[in-house]
Design a protein around this motif. Structure first.
Motif, PDB file in Angstrom:
ATOM      1  N   LEU A 240     -25.949 -14.367 -10.379  1.00 48.19           N
ATOM      2  CA  LEU A 240     -26.868 -13.619  -9.515  1.00 48.19           C
ATOM      3  C   LEU A 240     -26.257 -13.358  -8.144  1.00 48.19           C
ATOM      4  CD1 LEU A 240     -30.342 -15.259 -10.294  1.00 48.19           C
ATOM      5  CD2 LEU A 240     -29.577 -12.962 -10.903  1.00 48.19           C
ATOM      6  N   ILE A 241     -25.582 -14.359  -7.592  1.00 45.55           N
ATOM      7  CA  ILE A 241     -24.950 -14.191  -6.277  1.00 45.55           C
ATOM      8  C   ILE A 241     -23.859 -13.135  -6.340  1.00 45.55           C
ATOM      9  CG2 ILE A 241     -23.447 -15.337  -4.593  1.00 45.55           C
ATOM     10  CD1 ILE A 241     -25.075 -17.892  -5.091  1.00 45.55           C
ATOM     11  N   GLU A 242     -23.062 -13.170  -7.410  1.00 48.51           N
ATOM     12  CA  GLU A 242     -21.990 -12.189  -7.559  1.00 48.51           C
ATOM     13  C   GLU A 242     -22.563 -10.776  -7.666  1.00 48.51           C
ATOM     14  OE1 GLU A 242     -18.197 -10.863  -7.497  1.00 48.51           O
ATOM     15  OE2 GLU A 242     -18.862 -12.946  -7.219  1.00 48.51           O
ATOM     16  N   ASP A 243     -23.626 -10.635  -8.465  1.00 47.75           N
ATOM     17  CA  ASP A 243     -24.276  -9.324  -8.600  1.00 47.75           C
ATOM     18  C   ASP A 243     -24.845  -8.866  -7.262  1.00 47.75           C
ATOM     19  OD1 ASP A 243     -23.636  -9.269 -11.248  1.00 47.75           O
ATOM     20  OD2 ASP A 243     -25.624  -9.849 -11.971  1.00 47.75           O
ATOM     21  N   TYR A 244     -25.463  -9.807  -6.547  1.00 47.53           N
ATOM     22  CA  TYR A 244     -26.067  -9.478  -5.246  1.00 47.53           C
ATOM     23  C   TYR A 244     -24.993  -9.029  -4.257  1.00 47.53           C
ATOM     24  CZ  TYR A 244     -28.381 -10.101  -0.743  1.00 47.53           C
ATOM     25  OH  TYR A 244     -28.870  -9.902   0.527  1.00 47.53           O
TER      26      TYR A 244
ATOM     27  N   GLY B 235     -35.838  -6.172  -1.499  1.00 45.34           N
ATOM     28  CA  GLY B 235     -36.174  -6.689  -2.823  1.00 45.34           C
ATOM     29  C   GLY B 235     -35.110  -7.581  -3.407  1.00 45.34           C
ATOM     30  N   SER B 236     -33.852  -7.150  -3.330  1.00 43.01           N
ATOM     31  CA  SER B 236     -32.772  -7.955  -3.912  1.00 43.01           C
ATOM     32  C   SER B 236     -32.561  -9.245  -3.127  1.00 43.01           C
ATOM     33  CB  SER B 236     -31.476  -7.140  -3.953  1.00 43.01           C
ATOM     34  OG  SER B 236     -31.090  -6.727  -2.658  1.00 43.01           O
ATOM     35  N   SER B 237     -32.752  -9.190  -1.803  1.00 46.58           N
ATOM     36  CA  SER B 237     -32.567 -10.393  -0.978  1.00 46.58           C
ATOM     37  C   SER B 237     -33.663 -11.407  -1.251  1.00 46.58           C
ATOM     38  CB  SER B 237     -32.548 -10.014   0.510  1.00 46.58           C
ATOM     39  OG  SER B 237     -31.485  -9.132   0.801  1.00 46.58           O
ATOM     40  N   LEU B 238     -34.912 -10.926  -1.404  1.00 49.78           N
ATOM     41  CA  LEU B 238     -36.007 -11.837  -1.740  1.00 49.78           C
ATOM     42  C   LEU B 238     -35.758 -12.514  -3.082  1.00 49.78           C
ATOM     43  CD1 LEU B 238     -39.183  -9.817  -0.659  1.00 49.78           C
ATOM     44  CD2 LEU B 238     -38.263 -11.868   0.415  1.00 49.78           C
ATOM     45  N   ALA B 239     -35.161 -11.769  -3.994  1.00 52.83           N
ATOM     46  CA  ALA B 239     -34.933 -12.307  -5.335  1.00 52.83           C
ATOM     47  C   ALA B 239     -34.027 -13.529  -5.321  1.00 52.83           C
ATOM     48  CB  ALA B 239     -34.333 -11.229  -6.235  1.00 52.83           C
ATOM     49  N   ILE B 240     -33.121 -13.613  -4.343  1.00 55.62           N
ATOM     50  CA  ILE B 240     -32.225 -14.772  -4.278  1.00 55.62           C
ATOM     51  C   ILE B 240     -32.529 -15.638  -3.051  1.00 55.62           C
ATOM     52  CG2 ILE B 240     -30.381 -13.581  -5.517  1.00 55.62           C
ATOM     53  CD1 ILE B 240     -28.952 -13.411  -2.758  1.00 55.62           C
ATOM     54  N   SER B 241     -33.730 -15.423  -2.456  1.00 54.98           N
ATOM     55  CA  SER B 241     -34.207 -16.245  -1.332  1.00 54.98           C
ATOM     56  C   SER B 241     -33.394 -16.069  -0.054  1.00 54.98           C
ATOM     57  CB  SER B 241     -34.236 -17.737  -1.725  1.00 54.98           C
ATOM     58  OG  SER B 241     -34.984 -17.931  -2.897  1.00 54.98           O
ATOM     59  N   ALA B 242     -32.740 -14.927   0.091  1.00 53.08           N
ATOM     60  CA  ALA B 242     -32.001 -14.624   1.333  1.00 53.08           C
ATOM     61  C   ALA B 242     -32.990 -13.997   2.316  1.00 53.08           C
ATOM     62  CB  ALA B 242     -30.830 -13.698   1.045  1.00 53.08           C
TER      63      ALA B 242
ATOM     64  N   LYS C 139     -22.068  -7.629  -4.899  1.00 55.11           N
ATOM     65  CA  LYS C 139     -21.584  -6.294  -5.260  1.00 55.11           C
ATOM     66  C   LYS C 139     -22.588  -5.220  -4.862  1.00 55.11           C
ATOM     67  CE  LYS C 139     -18.731  -7.738  -9.207  1.00 55.11           C
ATOM     68  NZ  LYS C 139     -18.596  -7.690 -10.682  1.00 55.11           N
ATOM     69  N   GLN C 140     -23.853  -5.473  -5.169  1.00 51.96           N
ATOM     70  CA  GLN C 140     -24.884  -4.492  -4.855  1.00 51.96           C
ATOM     71  C   GLN C 140     -25.029  -4.308  -3.348  1.00 51.96           C
ATOM     72  OE1 GLN C 140     -28.801  -4.531  -6.943  1.00 51.96           O
ATOM     73  NE2 GLN C 140     -29.634  -4.772  -4.902  1.00 51.96           N
ATOM     74  N   THR C 141     -24.985  -5.418  -2.603  1.00 53.99           N
ATOM     75  CA  THR C 141     -25.162  -5.341  -1.156  1.00 53.99           C
ATOM     76  C   THR C 141     -23.975  -4.649  -0.494  1.00 53.99           C
ATOM     77  OG1 THR C 141     -26.448  -7.395  -1.233  1.00 53.99           O
ATOM     78  CG2 THR C 141     -25.672  -6.675   0.930  1.00 53.99           C
ATOM     79  N   ALA C 142     -22.772  -4.882  -1.013  1.00 55.48           N
ATOM     80  CA  ALA C 142     -21.597  -4.186  -0.467  1.00 55.48           C
ATOM     81  C   ALA C 142     -21.752  -2.675  -0.622  1.00 55.48           C
ATOM     82  CB  ALA C 142     -20.335  -4.666  -1.182  1.00 55.48           C
ATOM     83  N   LEU C 143     -22.271  -2.257  -1.785  1.00 58.79           N
ATOM     84  CA  LEU C 143     -22.508  -0.836  -2.006  1.00 58.79           C
ATOM     85  C   LEU C 143     -23.597  -0.315  -1.074  1.00 58.79           C
ATOM     86  CD1 LEU C 143     -22.016   1.749  -3.651  1.00 58.79           C
ATOM     87  CD2 LEU C 143     -23.688   0.906  -5.311  1.00 58.79           C
TER      88      LEU C 143
END
Length: 668
Positions: free
Chosen positions: A567-571, A603-610, A573-577
């Motif tokens: 999940l962190i790796e996906d996050y 949304g993506s940050s909430l998903a990993i508690s960032a 990559k997505q955040t860099a984009l």
């Protein structure tokens, strides 16, 4: 007298509430037509549906006008005072009427005084509403010729907006009555063009509420000049964006356009960057002669702007002629193309006749991008107006498939057709849908169906309304997402909805695409694996100063290290984009794209508690709504800092967990 005013207020309130209720069946009609167009219809049936859609949209516009009118009359209109880019709003408003104008053969032009402060304080939504109302009227009542929108400084403290058209004009004796309630200058005009007679009365009320003035006068060339003023209040402590670029003032430009109004508009925009060596040509023959003379005088034009719709020889053929002559090989060619006319000529782009394309009505920002390319960047890249870049191609996050298959969604609404409509939309995206006809049944559904991950909650329902139902559902410990569905667009009520446990607001009337956008916005949260083990949304969204709440994240992944690492790796990559996209959107001042990026990041940050990163995304979204580019720039820098902290924390967490997992394996 006081009793009379009270009676008027009561009648207005009753009137407004009645009209407000009309929006519910209108919402149903709009939604059902949206669904109907998705079915297999023949050409004749599609035309019938489009006619119904047109009439329904007219009805909805009338409803909105009546609601605004009643608020103005009862002095309940509320105005914002926020920083906004008045030049950007003025230039952007013409996009709403550009296709209609150009399809009628009308030259649509927008100009502004670029020495004005970039950011002023006021209500951008209401300014846009006034401008749109007047400019739509100008296009409607102009059969041929032009419509020209100008923003200037009347004196040191007053902004002047002028909309000049070459239309049918207004008899002098009727000009002052135009702004009266329900007034239309001529009954035959009303029959031909339609309208309620409320638009200009609303404009007058809004301008008056802003302490401004409004009026109309004849255009000496035929037609009318509508104008209004509002106070200029500069936004303090918000420096303007630096648009200065290192230009060569000796650079020569040629504008080939048979419209003097459009040519002068482009000239003024070039002048605002310190470029004054500019010549004109009305047609292909004249332009080739001027270019040949310039070469012979050893003063060739660096850039030639060519209108696509030139008389006799069009822009494509002229560009071909220029390209074929070697003496013009150093001259860059840019096509000026009217909004909505490029589609049928798209194949012509394949032969690379132009270095770039500028869309009419021409705005300043595309010219800025072109000049940056010309003076700062040696690469010969195609320059396209920022407002017209195909963001669906460039920003591939829009093309992601919504994954709500198998997820359970509750739709609570007392109106059976509205329930059916929303349920149909959701089912098309793969959701399992449960329906409830009032707040009490919605609460009961949550008690008996724990797998519900999202609720679309109508605010006004019998037995128990949506607000009370949401409060009770949160008291039960529900951690999913609650979307308030309402025809009310009052921002004060939005705050109330959020305070009672609702996460977002879907304003009626909505269409299928609106529901899709909400699912896109929240799918990162609702899509997490093992829905029963998702950490509570309250925990995910709880205010915190920490960049990353590792405890919540570990609860979310059920302490599964491999899942967490993935999940962190996906996050990342997505955040860099997203960061790359945000930087591009900031340069173009593409506020719609920035809102989308802010939603996605939150949304993506909430998903990993960032949580801190989620807050940055939320702030960018809010600032984009206000077109506040300077605050977005500052937040983007803060976001970079928070992202660096997160990445360091994530690396440390992965190392720590890796050693723990390895030690555990060795012990076993």
């Amino acid at each position: 007298m006081e009793k009379s005013n009270i009676d008027i207020d009561k009648r207005l309130a009753f009137f407004a509430n009645t009209v407000h209720e009309i929006r519910t069946p209108v919402q149903t009609i709009i939604g059902m037509l949206d669904l109907l167009l998705d079915t297999n219809l023949n050409n004749e049936q599609q035309e019938y549906v489009r006619q119904i859609q047109f009439s329904t949209n007219v009805l909805l516009a009338l409803i909105n006008d009546i609601l605004d009118f009643s608020k103005i009359k009862s002095q309940q209109i509320s105005l914002e005072s926020i920083p906004y880019d008045v030049i950007a709003i003025t230039e952007r408003i013409v996009d709403f009427v550009s296709i209609e104008a150009f399809s009628k053969g009308i030259e649509l032009v927008v100009d502004a005084d670029y020495t004005l402060p970039q950011l002023i304080s006021g209500d951008p939504t209401r300014v846009q509403q006034i401008l749109l109302n007047i400019i739509k009227n100008a296009v409607k009542f102009t059969p041929t010729g032009y419509v020209h929108l100008e923003l200037s400084l009347k004196d040191t403290s007053i902004l002047l907006f002028q909309i000049t058209d070459s239309g049918i004009g207004i008899p002098e004796q009727k000009q002052q009555e135009l702004f009266n309630d329900y007034y239309q200058a001529d009954a035959s005009t009303a029959r031909k063009y339609g309208g309620s007679g409320l638009g200009l009365a609303i404009c007058k009320g809004l301008v008056k509420a802003m302490n401004g003035t409004i009026g109309v006068r004849p255009n000496p060339e035929g037609g009318s000049i509508f104008w209004f003023t509002i106070p200029l209040i500069a936004a303090h402590n918000l420096p303007a964006e630096n648009t200065a670029i290192a230009v060569n003032s000796k650079t020569r430009f040629l504008i080939v356009d048979d419209s003097p109004l459009a040519a002068n508009s482009l000239r003024r925009k070039l002048n605002s960057f310190g470029l004054y060596d500019i010549e004109y040509a009305e047609n292909a023959e004249q332009s080739l002669l001027k270019m040949q003379t310039a070469v012979e005088q050893k003063k060739p034009f660096a850039v030639v702007f060519i209108d696509m719709s030139l008389p006799k020889v069009n822009g494509w053929h002229l560009a071909w002629e220029i390209k074929e002559r070697k003496v013009f090989s150093t001259t860059k060619r840019y096509l000026l193309v009217s909004e909505g006319q490029m589609g049928e000529e798209a194949k012509m782009k394949l032969i690379n006749l132009f270095d770039g394309y500028i869309y009419k009505p021409i705005k300043r920002n595309p010219i800025l991008l072109l000049l940056k390319d010309l003076f700062d960047t040696p690469d010969e890249l195609e320059t396209v107006a920022a407002e017209n870049i195909d963001t669906q191609t460039i920003f591939d996050t829009r093309n992601e498939t919504i994954s709500v298959h198998g997820l359970t969604v509750l739709v609570a609404d007392d109106h059976p057709l509205n329930r059916k409509l929303l349920a149909t939309f959701l089912k098309k995206f793969g959701a399992n849908v449960i329906e409830a006809e009032n707040g009490k049944k919605a609460v009961s559904c949550i008690m008996h169906v724990p797998e519900i991950v999202m609720i679309f909650m109508d605010v006004q329902m019998p037995e128990m309304d949506g607000i009370e139902a949401s409060q009770k559902i949160r008291e039960l410990g529900y951690t999913g997402i609650i979307i308030a569905c309402t025809a009310n667009n009052d921002k004060n009520d939005f705050a109330l909805y959020r305070n009672t446990g609702m996460n977002d607001i879907l304003v009626k009337p909505f269409k299928q695409v609106d529901v899709k956008e909400f699912l896109e916005k929240w799918h990162t949260v609702i899509e997490l694996p093992a829905a029963s083990k998702i950490a509570t949304l309250d925990a995910l969204t709880a205010p915190t100063n920490s960049t990353w709440n590792q405890k919540d994240f570990e609860n979310t992944i059920d302490d599964n290290f491999l899942l967490g690492k993935e999940l962190i790796e996906d996050y990342r990559k997505q955040t860099a984009l997203l960061m790359q996209q945000a930087e591009q959107a900031i340069d173009r001042k593409d506020f719609d794209e920035l809102r989308r990026i802010g939603h996605k990041l939150k949304g993506s940050s909430l998903a990993i508690s960032a949580t801190a990163l989620a807050q940055c995304g939320e702030r960018i979204d809010e600032q984009a709504k206000q077109s506040d580019i300077e605050s977005i720039r500052k937040m983007f820098h803060a976001l970079k800092d928070e992202l660096t902290i997160f990445e360091i924390s994530a690396d440390k967490w992965q190392k720590k967990r890796f050693h723990r997992e390895t030690s555990s394996m060795l012990d076993n």
